[in-house]
Design a protein around this motif. Structure first.
Motif, PDB file in Angstrom:
ATOM      1  N   ALA A   1      -8.045  -2.803  -4.599  1.00 36.16           N
ATOM      2  CA  ALA A   1      -9.092  -3.752  -4.215  1.00 36.16           C
ATOM      3  C   ALA A   1      -9.933  -3.254  -3.051  1.00 36.16           C
ATOM      4  N   MET A   2      -9.451  -2.209  -2.360  1.00 34.83           N
ATOM      5  CA  MET A   2     -10.168  -1.708  -1.189  1.00 34.83           C
ATOM      6  C   MET A   2     -10.806  -0.346  -1.440  1.00 34.83           C
ATOM      7  N   GLN A   3     -11.162  -0.070  -2.684  1.00 31.23           N
ATOM      8  CA  GLN A   3     -11.792   1.197  -3.023  1.00 31.23           C
ATOM      9  C   GLN A   3     -13.311   1.131  -2.937  1.00 31.23           C
ATOM     10  N   LYS A   4     -13.847   0.167  -2.254  1.00 34.15           N
ATOM     11  CA  LYS A   4     -15.297   0.032  -2.113  1.00 34.15           C
ATOM     12  C   LYS A   4     -15.628  -0.220  -0.651  1.00 34.15           C
ATOM     13  N   PRO A   5     -16.866  -0.050  -0.255  1.00 32.02           N
ATOM     14  CA  PRO A   5     -17.229  -0.218   1.157  1.00 32.02           C
ATOM     15  C   PRO A   5     -17.107  -1.672   1.612  1.00 32.02           C
ATOM     16  N   PHE A   6     -16.682  -1.836   2.862  1.00 26.28           N
ATOM     17  CA  PHE A   6     -16.700  -3.117   3.546  1.00 26.28           C
ATOM     18  C   PHE A   6     -17.619  -2.916   4.758  1.00 26.28           C
ATOM     19  N   PRO A   7     -18.894  -3.157   4.598  1.00 27.38           N
ATOM     20  CA  PRO A   7     -19.884  -2.686   5.580  1.00 27.38           C
ATOM     21  C   PRO A   7     -19.751  -3.294   6.966  1.00 27.38           C
ATOM     22  N   GLN A   8     -19.125  -4.481   7.113  1.00 26.29           N
ATOM     23  CA  GLN A   8     -19.013  -5.129   8.414  1.00 26.29           C
ATOM     24  C   GLN A   8     -17.618  -4.986   9.035  1.00 26.29           C
ATOM     25  N   LEU A   9     -16.748  -4.230   8.402  1.00 27.34           N
ATOM     26  CA  LEU A   9     -15.371  -4.134   8.868  1.00 27.34           C
ATOM     27  C   LEU A   9     -15.300  -3.406  10.209  1.00 27.34           C
ATOM     28  N   THR A  10     -14.681  -4.062  11.212  1.00 26.98           N
ATOM     29  CA  THR A  10     -14.518  -3.456  12.539  1.00 26.98           C
ATOM     30  C   THR A  10     -13.050  -3.203  12.885  1.00 26.98           C
ATOM     31  N   PHE A  11     -12.125  -3.913  12.225  1.00 32.06           N
ATOM     32  CA  PHE A  11     -10.691  -3.778  12.521  1.00 32.06           C
ATOM     33  C   PHE A  11      -9.925  -3.724  11.211  1.00 32.06           C
ATOM     34  N   LEU A  12      -9.077  -2.705  11.065  1.00 34.00           N
ATOM     35  CA  LEU A  12      -8.249  -2.579   9.866  1.00 34.00           C
ATOM     36  C   LEU A  12      -6.840  -2.182  10.266  1.00 34.00           C
ATOM     37  N   GLN A  13      -5.867  -2.987   9.834  1.00 32.25           N
ATOM     38  CA  GLN A  13      -4.457  -2.664  10.038  1.00 32.25           C
ATOM     39  C   GLN A  13      -3.721  -2.880   8.728  1.00 32.25           C
ATOM     40  N   LEU A  14      -3.048  -1.824   8.271  1.00 33.92           N
ATOM     41  CA  LEU A  14      -2.257  -1.888   7.053  1.00 33.92           C
ATOM     42  C   LEU A  14      -0.873  -1.333   7.334  1.00 33.92           C
TER      43      LEU A  14
ATOM     44  N   ASP B   1      -6.088  -7.503   8.412  1.00 28.30           N
ATOM     45  CA  ASP B   1      -4.798  -7.216   9.046  1.00 28.30           C
ATOM     46  C   ASP B   1      -3.684  -7.625   8.092  1.00 28.30           C
ATOM     47  N   LEU B   2      -3.192  -6.660   7.330  1.00 25.14           N
ATOM     48  CA  LEU B   2      -2.118  -6.906   6.370  1.00 25.14           C
ATOM     49  C   LEU B   2      -0.918  -6.076   6.770  1.00 25.14           C
ATOM     50  N   TRP B   3       0.097  -6.727   7.269  1.00 20.08           N
ATOM     51  CA  TRP B   3       1.267  -6.065   7.837  1.00 20.08           C
ATOM     52  C   TRP B   3       2.452  -6.234   6.895  1.00 20.08           C
ATOM     53  N   ASN B   4       3.243  -5.160   6.741  1.00 18.51           N
ATOM     54  CA  ASN B   4       4.438  -5.215   5.894  1.00 18.51           C
ATOM     55  C   ASN B   4       4.112  -5.617   4.454  1.00 18.51           C
ATOM     56  N   VAL B   5       3.082  -5.010   3.906  1.00 20.82           N
ATOM     57  CA  VAL B   5       2.735  -5.303   2.515  1.00 20.82           C
ATOM     58  C   VAL B   5       3.890  -4.888   1.606  1.00 20.82           C
ATOM     59  N   PRO B   6       4.433  -5.798   0.800  1.00 18.67           N
ATOM     60  CA  PRO B   6       5.538  -5.417  -0.102  1.00 18.67           C
ATOM     61  C   PRO B   6       5.108  -4.298  -1.038  1.00 18.67           C
ATOM     62  N   SER B   7       5.962  -3.312  -1.201  1.00 19.37           N
ATOM     63  CA  SER B   7       5.606  -2.146  -2.025  1.00 19.37           C
ATOM     64  C   SER B   7       5.266  -2.543  -3.453  1.00 19.37           C
ATOM     65  N   LEU B   8       5.884  -3.629  -3.955  1.00 20.49           N
ATOM     66  CA  LEU B   8       5.618  -4.078  -5.318  1.00 20.49           C
ATOM     67  C   LEU B   8       4.157  -4.470  -5.503  1.00 20.49           C
ATOM     68  N   HIS B   9       3.520  -4.936  -4.430  1.00 15.80           N
ATOM     69  CA  HIS B   9       2.140  -5.420  -4.525  1.00 15.80           C
ATOM     70  C   HIS B   9       1.139  -4.473  -3.869  1.00 15.80           C
ATOM     71  N   TRP B  10       1.622  -3.341  -3.360  1.00 17.04           N
ATOM     72  CA  TRP B  10       0.735  -2.444  -2.617  1.00 17.04           C
ATOM     73  C   TRP B  10      -0.415  -1.920  -3.477  1.00 17.04           C
ATOM     74  N   GLU B  11      -0.122  -1.565  -4.714  1.00 14.14           N
ATOM     75  CA  GLU B  11      -1.146  -0.950  -5.564  1.00 14.14           C
ATOM     76  C   GLU B  11      -2.352  -1.872  -5.734  1.00 14.14           C
ATOM     77  N   ARG B  12      -2.111  -3.159  -5.888  1.00 10.90           N
ATOM     78  CA  ARG B  12      -3.219  -4.100  -6.084  1.00 10.90           C
ATOM     79  C   ARG B  12      -4.094  -4.175  -4.834  1.00 10.90           C
ATOM     80  N   ILE B  13      -3.455  -4.185  -3.669  1.00 13.17           N
ATOM     81  CA  ILE B  13      -4.218  -4.228  -2.416  1.00 13.17           C
ATOM     82  C   ILE B  13      -5.051  -2.959  -2.267  1.00 13.17           C
ATOM     83  N   ALA B  14      -4.417  -1.795  -2.516  1.00 15.77           N
ATOM     84  CA  ALA B  14      -5.112  -0.519  -2.345  1.00 15.77           C
ATOM     85  C   ALA B  14      -6.293  -0.398  -3.296  1.00 15.77           C
TER      86      ALA B  14
END
Length: 491
Positions: A155-168, A140-153
């Motif tokens: 880092a999430m280019q691979k499977p998260f096999p147990q993920l049940t809730f995602l909020q960006l 749950d990452l809310w209001n991610v600053p645009s300056l740091h968005w690319e790094r977050i995105a």
């Protein structure tokens, strides 16, 4: 005494006494929580941790009470639903400070300038770590600053096999769109997906893989993240368990291009579990969706249209005529404000039921607002001949400018409501309606609202301006043997 209401950290100390259950204080004073068996203690811990809206890490308080409690909690992680919450503002070592390998909740909504970069560094280091992929079940990452968005995105280019809730959610500035490799293109356990201001035009692959998805929020979609109605319905058609859908666009630019619109399918896709749908966008987009989908269990539909001169949405009529709960609606409310009008169909206030249809559109000109609601009522809503209560109101804090509205427009608004028996009007609306009704004459007085029996007026005064405005209409109905009473509107 209810443990659910009274359990707290102080009362859960081994030396603290349980609330007395007898008037014999001498007995109660000799009974301590230490005598309770393990299974009872675990039940009490469950009340403390899971049944009072406690923070995710609240169980940390209990493990510092004594060794026995610490042992009981760590051998009952599933029974207590234990989770570790990480916000990125502390070193990663806090996740491994003697704790077992519990499910991880990574959450951050307050990106303070003083430690923003540090939080991003710490969260990214968790996301890229292969060691923890199988533990992250909520992100749950809310209001991610645009300056740091690319790094977050990235880092999430691979499977998260147990993920049940995602909020960006993004904050400020343009950000890059999520690619089709986001989460590895697959999220088989995902039950809730919420994206706010995030362009994700390639969402079909991911959403189609999330067969257990219950909640989907795609809100404030930028124009560069536009998803066609056909692609949207194709993605939704794979979600047999979807119950809640939010879909909204940032601007009216996001609309289908007529030359490229495909013909509707022979049979629409059915969303068998959908009960709540909220949409914000242009009417053409919704029309293209509704021709391709059905939702037989839908009971709440909220629509906000960007302003347009013509609202031609015949599929809306078909779509909301199918669900049983929406067919039971008996009350209509039309609420005008300075720049928008809202139409609500609902159960009567005295009747049981949770179904509701809600439609809002915005415009700066009051005559356009009235024209818009008349168009929607005539052509797009289900048969209004079943509605017997009609409320027409305006917002006193920001009232519309009615001076540009012609009398015939008021009468056009009333035309579809042929079964209304009780009409509720606020004072300014009643005056304008009264002036419009005066132009009907005796012969046409029964053509408008033919089943009308009572007009309820806000701030009703027998000799006030409202009474004078509608007196001629009431007299005409009386002479035609279709009398109409006037009463005070008591809320």
């Amino acid at each position: 005494m209810s443990l659910h209401k009274h359990v707290d950290a102080k009362s859960l100390s081994p030396r603290r006494l349980l609330p007395p259950t007898t008037t014999d204080r001498s007995i109660a004073d000799r009974v301590t929580i230490e005598v309770l068996p393990d299974n009872v203690l675990v039940e009490i811990f469950d009340l403390y941790v899971n049944h009072r809206n406690a923070p995710v890490n609240e169980w940390h308080t209990l493990i510092h009470v004594c060794r026995r409690w610490r042992h009981l909690i760590f051998v009952s992680p599933r029974r207590l639903g234990l989770q570790l919450e990480y916000r990125g503002n502390r070193p990663r070592t806090v996740l491994f400070g003697g704790f077992p390998a519990l499910p991880l909740v990574i959450t951050q909504s307050r990106w303070y300038a003083s430690n923003r970069a540090l939080c991003v560094d710490n969260i990214v280091s968790i996301l890229v770590s292969e060691e923890h992929l199988d533990r992250i079940f909520k992100l749950d990452l809310w209001n991610v600053p645009s300056l740091h968005w690319e790094r977050i995105a990235v880092a999430m280019q691979k499977p998260f096999p147990q993920l049940t809730f995602l909020q960006l959610g993004s904050k400020g500035g343009e950000i890059s769109a999520l690619s089709d490799s986001f989460l590895g293109g697959s999220a088989p356990l995902l039950r809730s997906l919420r994206l706010f201001g995030i362009p994700f035009p390639a969402m079909h692959r991911l959403v189609s893989s999330a067969k257990d998805l219950v909640t989907l929020h795609l809100r404030d979609i930028p124009h560069r993240g536009y998803i066609s109605p056909q692609s949207m319905v194709d993605s939704l058609s794979a979600l047999a368990r979807l119950e809640i859908l939010f879909l909204s666009f940032q601007s009216p630019q996001s609309r289908p291009d007529p030359p490229t619109r495909r013909p509707p399918p022979l049979a629409p896709s059915v969303l068998p579990a959908l009960t709540y749908f909220r949409f914000r966008g242009v009417s053409e987009y919704l029309e293209d969706m509704f021709v391709r989908m059905d939702a037989p269990l839908l009971h709440d539909l909220h629509i906000e249209f960007f302003m347009d001169l013509i609202f031609d949405v015949p599929q809306l009529h078909r779509f909301i005529s199918h669900p049983e709960e929406l067919r039971k609606l008996r009350q209509a409310t039309v609420n005008f404000s300075r720049h928008y009008v809202t139409i609500t169909l609902s159960h009567r206030r005295t009747a049981a039921g949770h179904g509701q249809f809600w439609l809002q559109t915005r415009c700066r000109e009051s005559d356009w607002l009235l024209s818009c609601v008349a168009q929607v009522c005539r052509s797009s809503l289900p048969p209004l001949s079943v509605l017997d209560h009609l409320y027409i109101m305006d917002d006193r804090s920001i009232p519309p400018r009615w001076k540009d509205v012609e009398s015939t427009q008021w009468l056009e608004l009333l035309d579809p409501f042929t079964a209304v028996k009780n009409l509720f009007l606020t004072e300014d609306v009643a005056i304008h309606f009264g002036h419009a009704l005066q132009q009907l004459g005796a012969q046409r007085a029964t053509a408008v609202l033919p089943a009308l029996q009572t007009i309820f007026l806000k701030d009703y005064r027998p000799q006030g301006p409202v009474q004078g405005a509608i007196r001629q209409f009431v007299s005409a109905r009386q002479s035609s043997r279709h009398p109409v009473a006037i009463r005070r509107w008591e809320e």
